[in-house]
Design an enzyme around this catalytic site. Structure first.
Site, short mmCIF file in Angstrom:
data_model
loop_
_atom_site.label_atom_id
_atom_site.label_comp_id
_atom_site.label_asym_id
_atom_site.label_seq_id
_atom_site.Cartn_x
_atom_site.Cartn_y
_atom_site.Cartn_z
N TYR A 139 -0.27 -20.51 -17.60
CA TYR A 139 0.31 -19.14 -18.00
C TYR A 139 1.53 -19.90 -19.01
CZ TYR A 139 3.50 -15.40 -18.82
OH TYR A 139 4.44 -14.84 -19.23
N GLU A 196 10.61 -18.57 -20.03
CA GLU A 196 9.40 -18.15 -19.25
C GLU A 196 9.55 -18.72 -17.85
OE1 GLU A 196 6.86 -16.27 -19.66
OE2 GLU A 196 7.50 -16.04 -21.89
N ASP A 225 -1.06 -13.05 -16.82
CA ASP A 225 -0.19 -12.92 -15.58
C ASP A 225 -0.51 -11.54 -15.03
OD1 ASP A 225 0.83 -11.25 -17.40
OD2 ASP A 225 2.95 -11.84 -17.30
N THR A 262 -17.29 -4.76 -4.94
CA THR A 262 -15.88 -5.25 -4.47
C THR A 262 -15.49 -4.29 -3.02
OG1 THR A 262 -15.46 -5.94 -6.59
CG2 THR A 262 -13.60 -6.00 -4.94
N GLN A 299 9.59 -15.90 -11.38
CA GLN A 299 9.92 -15.30 -10.08
C GLN A 299 11.15 -14.39 -10.21
OE1 GLN A 299 8.77 -18.84 -9.26
NE2 GLN A 299 7.19 -18.49 -8.10
N CYS A 338 -9.05 3.33 -22.91
CA CYS A 338 -8.84 2.99 -21.65
C CYS A 338 -9.73 3.59 -20.67
CB CYS A 338 -7.51 2.91 -21.19
SG CYS A 338 -7.08 2.48 -19.37
N LEU A 391 19.24 -17.73 -8.37
CA LEU A 391 18.16 -17.36 -9.19
C LEU A 391 16.87 -17.73 -8.07
CD1 LEU A 391 17.51 -18.62 -12.75
CD2 LEU A 391 17.38 -16.28 -11.63
N GLY A 392 17.16 -18.82 -7.05
CA GLY A 392 16.10 -18.96 -5.91
C GLY A 392 14.76 -19.83 -6.65
N TYR A 393 14.16 -20.27 -5.73
CA TYR A 393 12.86 -21.13 -6.29
C TYR A 393 13.44 -22.23 -7.12
CZ TYR A 393 10.22 -17.23 -4.59
OH TYR A 393 9.54 -16.20 -3.95
N TRP A 399 15.48 -13.92 -25.94
CA TRP A 399 14.50 -15.10 -26.29
C TRP A 399 13.36 -14.42 -27.29
CZ3 TRP A 399 15.65 -13.51 -21.18
CH2 TRP A 399 14.89 -12.71 -20.43
N ARG A 400 13.57 -13.18 -27.68
CA ARG A 400 12.67 -12.52 -28.68
C ARG A 400 12.88 -12.87 -29.96
NH1 ARG A 400 9.71 -8.06 -26.08
NH2 ARG A 400 8.48 -9.44 -24.62
S1 SF4 Z 1 -3.90 4.65 -20.31
FE1 SF4 Z 1 -2.84 4.45 -18.59
S2 SF4 Z 1 -4.18 3.23 -17.00
FE2 SF4 Z 1 -4.66 2.87 -19.18
S3 SF4 Z 1 -3.54 1.10 -19.94
FE3 SF4 Z 1 -2.54 2.95 -20.70
S4 SF4 Z 1 -1.12 3.22 -19.19
FE4 SF4 Z 1 -2.56 1.72 -18.14
#
Ligand code: SF4
Length: 369
Positions: free
Chosen positions: A139, A56, A157, A318, A61, A227, A99-101, A43-44
Site C-alpha cells: 500500500y 502515509e 486500503d 459468500t 494506524q 454504483c 501515536l502508538g505502534y 502533505w497534499r
Molecule cells: S453511491 Fe453510495 S454506496 Fe455507492 S460509492 Fe457512492 S456513497 Fe458509496
C-alpha cells in the site's frame, strides 16, 4: 470460510464488466469531485517522496486529525531523509510518543538509514527499491510511487476496498488471500493510469468523506450513477464482506421452466447482485423454504400443467447458501402462451445463445443438449 470456497467466489465473479466508457466516466467524475471537495491536508500538493512516506506511515494506524500535528512536528525535526537517518532512536520515539505502534517509528529510522547507505540519501524512484525499505508494504509503495512520481500503481486500503466493493456490488471477501488479489486487480482496472497519484488520493477521500462505513452519502457521491449499491442500505451495510465474520443465510429459489411446444420463456436479470444481466427462467426467491405444491399448482392457472420438479445442487455464495429447484410446466392451452415483457419467448434449440447462471446452464445442458 474455507479458502477453496473463496476461490470459487473469485473465479465465478469476473473482475469487472465495466466498459471503457464507464471506467473513464468514473475516473473523470471522481477527479472533478476531488478538485472541488478533496481534503486540504498538510502533505497534499507536494511531490517529495520523503514527506509522502512520513504522512502515509503516520496515517497507517492514526486518524487524520490526530496525525496532523505529529506530521508537522516530525517534518520540522527531520525535514529530509538524511536528517532522519542521523537521528537518535530515543529522539524519534519521543517525537512519536502518543501515536502508538512504535515499530512504525523504528522502521522509519531503519529505512532512512537504508536510503542513505544504499541510495546516497536520495529517496529511491524504482518500485522494487521503495518496496524493499523497512516497514514499507504494497500500500505504502503504491502511495509513494503514484503520488510522488505518478507511477501507475493503485493503492488498496480499507477505503478502496469499501468503495470498490460497493460500486461493483461485489461479494468477494476482503480478508482472504485470493480475495485481496481479486481487489488488487479490480483496483488496477479502475485506476486512472495517467493521473494515478491524484486518482489514488481521490479514492482515499471518497472513502473517508462520502462512502463511509456506516452512513454513505449517496446523494452527494460523484460516482453514484455508476454504483450498484447506490441507495441500497442493506447492501452497503453488508459490503465489504469479511469471510471470517460472514453469517450464512439459506435462500430458496424456485425457477419456473415454462415450455410451450418448441419454446420456453426467459427473462433477463437486472444489473444488480449476482448473475447480473444474465438470463434465467421466471423465479421466486424467499427465505426459509421452497414454494408449496399448492402454490406451484395455482401459480400459472390451469393452462400450465406442472409436469416435473428437479432439485439442483446447492450453490454457495459468500454469505448465502442457495437451494434451487426447477419446476417444469407444459402449456396446455388452445392458443399459444403469452406473457408481457420482461418475459421473452425463445426457441429451446437456441438456449445456448443466451448466458445463464451456472446452475441453470448445467440444467439446460443436461435436459436440452
Ligand atoms: S453511491 Fe453510495 S454506496 Fe455507492 S460509492 Fe457512492 S456513497 Fe458509496
Amino acid at each position: 470460510m474455507a479458502s477453496k470456497e473463496v476461490n470459487n467466489v473469485c473465479e465465478e465473479r469476473e473482475h469487472s464488466q465495466r466498459t471503457e466508457g464507464e471506467l473513464s466516466l468514473f475516473r473523470s467524475k471522481l477527479l472533478k469531485w476531488f478538485d472541488n471537495h478533496g481534503r486540504i491536508l498538510p502533505w497534499r500538493g507536494i511531490a517529495d517522496p520523503y514527506k509522502i512516506w512520513v504522512s502515509e506511515i503516520i496515517l497507517q494506524q492514526t486518524q487524520v486529525v490526530q496525525g496532523w500535528d505529529y506530521y508537522h512536528r516530525f517534518i520540522s525535526a527531520y525535514p529530509n531523509v538524511q536528517s532522519l537517518a542521523e537521528a537518535k532512536e530515543e529522539e524519534v520515539l519521543l517525537l512519536w510518543q502518543g501515536l502508538g505502534y512504535y515499530s512504525r517509528a523504528l522502521n522509519m529510522l531503519t529505512a532512512a538509514r537504508q536510503v542513505v547507505e544504499l541510495y546516497g540519501g536520495i529517496f529511491p524512484r524504482e518500485e522494487r527499491d521503495v518496496a524493499s525499505l523497512k516497514g514499507v508494504g504494497p500500500y505504502t509503495t503504491a502511495a509513494i510511487m503514484s503520488i510522488a512520481y505518478n507511477a501507475p500503481l493503485a493503492v488498496v486500503d480499507g477505503n478502496v476496498y469499501r468503495v470498490l466493493s460497493r460500486v461493483e456490488g461485489c461479494e468477494v471477501p476482503i480478508d482472504t488471500t485470493p480475495g485481496q488479489k481479486f481487489y488488487r486487480t479490480l483496483a488496477e482496472i479502475f485506476l486512472d493510469r495517467e493521473k494515478a497519484g491524484k486518482y489514488n488520493q481521490a479514492m482515499m477521500d471518497l472513502g473517508a468523506m462520502i462512502c463511509t462505513p456506516s452512513t454513505p452519502q449517496c446523494p452527494e457521491c460523484p460516482v453514484a450513477e455508476l454504483c450498484l449499491s447506490r441507495d441500497n442500505l442493506e447492501l452497503q451495510q453488508l459490503l465489504p464482506i469479511k469471510a471470517k465474520r460472514v453469517a450464512v443465510e439459506d435462500r430458496y429459489i424456485d425457477y419456473f421452466l415454462l415450455l410451450d411446444g418448441d419454446s420456453l420463456w426467459v427473462e433477463r436479470r437486472d444489473k444488480k447482485g449476482i448473475w447480473k444481466g444474465l438470463y434465467q427462467f421466471p423465479m421466486q426467491e424467499q427465505k426459509g423454504r421452497f414454494l408449496t405444491e399448492r402454490q406451484l399448482n395455482e401459480r400459472y392457472g390451469e393452462d400450465w400443467k406442472l409436469v416435473e420438479t428437479t432439485d439442483l445442487p446447492d450453490h454457495r455464495l459468500t454469505h448465502r447458501q442457495l437451494h434451487i429447484r426447477v419446476h417444469t410446466y407444459q402449456w396446455q392451452g388452445e392458443l399459444s402462451s403469452a406473457f408481457e415483457s420482461p418475459l421473452e419467448q425463445i426457441a429451446i434449440s437456441d438456449h445456448h445463445l443466451y448466458a445463464f447462471p451456472k446452475p441453470l446452464r448445467a440444467f439446460l445442458n443436461s435436459h436440452f443438449s
